[in-house]
Design a protein around this motif. Structure first.
Motif, short mmCIF file in Angstrom:
data_model
loop_
_atom_site.label_atom_id
_atom_site.label_comp_id
_atom_site.label_asym_id
_atom_site.label_seq_id
_atom_site.Cartn_x
_atom_site.Cartn_y
_atom_site.Cartn_z
N GLU A 463 -4.96 -0.68 15.70
CA GLU A 463 -5.70 0.57 15.80
C GLU A 463 -4.74 1.76 15.99
N GLU A 466 -2.74 2.37 12.80
CA GLU A 466 -3.52 3.08 11.77
C GLU A 466 -3.61 4.58 12.08
N HIS A 467 -3.73 4.89 13.38
CA HIS A 467 -3.81 6.29 13.79
C HIS A 467 -2.56 7.05 13.38
N LYS A 471 -1.38 10.02 10.47
CA LYS A 471 -0.56 11.19 10.74
C LYS A 471 0.61 11.29 9.76
#
Length: 486
Positions: A463, A466-467, A471
């Motif tokens: 998670e 992926e964040h 970016k």
């Protein structure tokens, strides 16, 4: 947006207007002094002894420099704040002119243009080509070609006839941005203006820009045009081209230009020529050619400088020839050449890459004992070495040192520390450093996000990965400097 800054500042509307003979290097050195044999590793030199500079009052000097910098910035802002008002038309000349000069020196182009707009409103203002030349050169350094074109139009509206220096500065602005069609067009315009023909300075600027943008295909064309116009190259011109060919590893062309330089009879090789040659060969690991060039240039009566020795140190270090590297350091010491931050940074980096932490620490300690201020390059080398050696506690120590110093940090430094903790799997500490980076207003880049994505994936934290991957991808579409706001 950039156009608005210039038009608002100056209160004007946009006016649209839209060789090389090949000879061998060896002929350059066929007249050697009798009785002098070759000794590539002996570092014979006929240089004058230089006095050792002892650093005293370093902290006091640093505080004084910081105070001066803050005072300069405050003075610029004070004058800039008056630029938007119509009532300030008779300000004290010294204050306005000094603020403009300071803004130009700091390459603060937006402030400089606003202050220049204020300058033009003053009752005592008289247009001067020198002012426009300085502004155009600054815009070139800041890669603001469009602003430079606008400023040139403003100069014409002031009724000034462009000089060679003004045109050359405009060529530089276009060239620094890689806009070579506009740069060549500007030179063509110069040819049509009476008493304003392009000279060796103009063409040297253009050659330098071509080399910076790896457009070496244009170099021969420019040199041929100079020959056709009867413009002789200067030593700076020859050195610029030699350095460019050397960095591109075009050694035959580099040697041909040196031959042309010697054959000219008016320009002679100097220490800059020497440094370009040994750097070119040293960077690609051709140590024997590097040593031979070092020897041959000395036989021509050219003495090395500190930069020469820094190049030799770096080249020997990268080639794993540590004994020769240290012999250069000893030679410098015996001949009273003072080591610089660059010298010790190079040695620290070499030993750090080699995994010799003990010697790396020794030279880092030497740097501090000599009163030299470590910079981000120093700290990055240390962090990388400690990280690869698995000594993460040493990275913690470096962070504490940086926190207690007034070192000017940058994005590469934070990337280096983030990478160190990421490789060690300490994602909590990595995230902490990233947060500190944002808090101190350093902009993360592609390397920052890629490093964090890799670290989170390695820990199975999909998670979070992926964040930051989102970016990283946003960098391609985000136009503003604050990436996290995209």
């Amino acid at each position: 947006m950039d156009n608005i800054v210039l038009v608002d500042s100056l209160n004007l509307n946009w006016l649209s207007s839209s060789f090389m003979p090949s000879t061998c290097l060896k002929k350059c050195f066929n007249e050697k002094k009798p009785g002098i044999g070759k000794n590539p590793s002996g570092f014979r030199v006929a240089a004058k002894k230089t006095s050792v500079v002892v650093s005293k009052g370093l902290q006091k000097r640093q505080k004084k420099e910081l105070s001066k910098m803050l005072w300069t910035e405050a003075a610029i802002k004070a004058i800039e704040s008056k630029a938007g008002s119509k009532k300030y038309k008779n300000l004290w000349p010294k204050a306005v002119l000094e603020a403009l000069d300071d803004a130009i020196q700091l390459n603060n182009w937006e402030s400089a243009l606003k202050i220049f707009g204020l300058l033009r409103k003053q009752h005592w203002y008289k247009p001067r080509c020198q002012t426009y030349t300085k502004l155009l050169m600054m815009l070139g350094k800041c890669r603001k070609a469009e602003q430079a074109g606008l400023l040139f139009e403003v100069m014409l509206s002031d009724g000034l006839q462009p000089t060679v220096d003004v045109f050359s500065a405009l060529v530089n602005a276009y060239g620094m941005c890689g806009l070579f069609d506009q740069a060549f067009s500007t030179i063509d315009d110069m040819k049509s203006v009476y008493d304003c023909k392009p000279n060796v300075y103009t063409y040297t600027i253009l050659l330098s820009c071509c080399i910076k943008h790896h457009r070496l295909d244009l170099v021969s064309q420019i040199l041929a045009e100079m020959t056709y116009l009867g413009i002789e190259c200067s030593s700076i011109t020859y050195n610029t081209v030699i350095d460019g060919y050397g960095k591109a590893e075009m050694f035959e062309m580099m040697e041909n230009v040196l031959s042309d330089m010697i054959d000219s009879g008016t320009c002679h090789p100097d220490v800059f020529t020497m440094n370009s040659f040994i750097s070119a060969y040293g960077n690609c690991g051709q140590i024997e050619k590097m040593e031979r060039s070092y020897e041959e240039f000395q036989l021509m009566g050219i003495s090395p400088d500190v930069r020469t020795f820094n190049i030799l140190i770096r080249s020997y270090g990268r080639a794993g020839m540590y004994q020769k590297m240290e012999s250069v350091l000893d030679f410098m010491k015996n001949r009273f050449f003072s080591s610089t931050v660059v010298t010790l940074n190079t040695v620290i980096d070499i030993y750090g890459r080699a995994g010799d932490i003990e010697k790396m620490d020794k030279f880092f300690l030497k740097m501090k004992h000599q009163g030299m201020k470590p910079n981000t390059i120093t700290y990055c080398s240390l962090v990388n070495a400690y990280s690869k050696a698995g000594k993460l506690f040493k990275v913690d120590s470096i962070l504490r040192q940086v926190e207690n110093s007034n070192a000017v940090l940058d994005t590469p430094f934070f990337n280096c520390v983030i990478s160190a903790y990421g490789r060690a799997g300490n994602v909590d500490k990595m995230s902490e450093v990233f947060s500190e980076m944002i808090e101190k207003n350093y902009d993360p880049d592609y390397v920052t996000f890629a490093t964090m994505v890799q670290a989170y994936n390695a820990k199975g934290m999909s998670e979070a990965a992926e964040h930051f991957e989102a970016k990283m991808l946003s960098l391609q579409t985000c136009s503003g400097p604050k990436l996290l706001g995209c």
